[in-house]
Write a protein that holds these residues in place. Structure first.
Motif, PDB file in Angstrom:
ATOM      1  N   GLY A 153      -2.185  -6.250   7.710  1.00 54.86           N
ATOM      2  CA  GLY A 153      -1.801  -5.089   8.386  1.00 54.86           C
ATOM      3  C   GLY A 153      -2.388  -3.724   7.527  1.00 54.86           C
ATOM      4  N   ASP A 157       5.386   2.085  12.903  1.00 57.08           N
ATOM      5  CA  ASP A 157       5.677   1.038  12.042  1.00 57.08           C
ATOM      6  C   ASP A 157       5.157   1.321  10.775  1.00 57.08           C
ATOM      7  N   TYR A 158       4.152   2.068  10.536  1.00 59.43           N
ATOM      8  CA  TYR A 158       3.422   2.206   9.470  1.00 59.43           C
ATOM      9  C   TYR A 158       3.695   3.546   8.850  1.00 59.43           C
ATOM     10  N   ASP A 174      -6.159  -3.780   7.720  1.00 56.72           N
ATOM     11  CA  ASP A 174      -6.619  -3.283   8.986  1.00 56.72           C
ATOM     12  C   ASP A 174      -6.470  -2.009   9.523  1.00 56.72           C
ATOM     13  N   LEU A 175      -5.388  -1.370   9.144  1.00 57.22           N
ATOM     14  CA  LEU A 175      -5.179   0.062   9.497  1.00 57.22           C
ATOM     15  C   LEU A 175      -5.958   1.025   8.613  1.00 57.22           C
ATOM     16  N   PHE A 201       1.232   4.747  15.361  1.00 57.35           N
ATOM     17  CA  PHE A 201       1.508   3.462  14.505  1.00 57.35           C
ATOM     18  C   PHE A 201       2.955   3.910  13.801  1.00 57.35           C
ATOM     19  N   PRO A 224       0.875 -11.166   6.286  1.00 57.24           N
ATOM     20  CA  PRO A 224       0.572 -10.209   7.225  1.00 57.24           C
ATOM     21  C   PRO A 224       0.873  -8.653   7.143  1.00 57.24           C
ATOM     22  N   GLU A 225       1.645  -8.139   6.187  1.00 59.27           N
ATOM     23  CA  GLU A 225       1.712  -6.901   5.915  1.00 59.27           C
ATOM     24  C   GLU A 225       0.525  -6.527   5.032  1.00 59.27           C
TER      25      GLU A 225
END
Length: 160
Positions: A74, A36-37, A77-78, A34, A70-71
């Motif tokens: 996210g 993006d994280y 969820d992560l 991931f 959404p962030e």
């Protein structure tokens, strides 16, 4: 009868392969799977709970300077995904979100964000995680229930 808030045990739950994954192992998983994280870092993890910090200044914001919905989704969820992987004791990239219910309670501003996830149910095929997202001041920004479908462990040599 098992308490509804305690993790499943016995025949209801898949056994972890080894002990829970460490925060360092989970952070390496985030880096690999991931990218993006990159703003996220697990600071504590066990088979029942996980703490994750995120640099909110590196996340997408909405006009007005609040972290976007959404962030926030996210992040919870992560955290749920990482908690399930920690509990399984092995990276399980095919654990998939089947349901995410989130309530946005306060507007988190860019800054340090903390997500606390705890296992509500650890079943053979489904896992339910309760997660809270708090801002730098400790105010509750979002609360979520995340359900994951967990694939069966690969059969070892001589099985199947």
């Amino acid at each position: 009868m098992r308490d509804a808030g305690s993790p499943a045990t016995g025949a209801d739950a898949p056994a972890p392969v080894a002990g829970p994954l460490s925060p360092d192992e989970l952070n390496a998983l985030v880096q690999r799977q991931f990218p993006d994280y990159a703003a996220c870092r697990v600071t504590d993890a066990s088979g029942t709970h996980l703490l994750m910090e995120a640099d909110g200044a590196r996340l997408r914001t909405r006009p007005g300077g609040t972290i976007s919905g959404p962030e926030q989704a996210g992040l919870v969820d992560l955290a749920a995904f990482l908690l399930i992987n920690a509990r399984l004791g092995r990276p399980t990239p095919m654990a998939l979100t089947t349901s995410l219910q989130i309530s946005y309670l306060n507007r988190p501003r860019p800054g340090l964000l903390r997500t606390h996830a705890r296992m509500a149910k650890f079943g053979r095929r489904l896992c339910v995680v309760l997660a809270e997202l708090r801002d730098e001041a400790g105010d509750l920004a979002a609360s979520a229930t995340v359900t994951y479908s967990v694939p069966p462990a690969a059969a070892g040599p001589g099985t199947g």
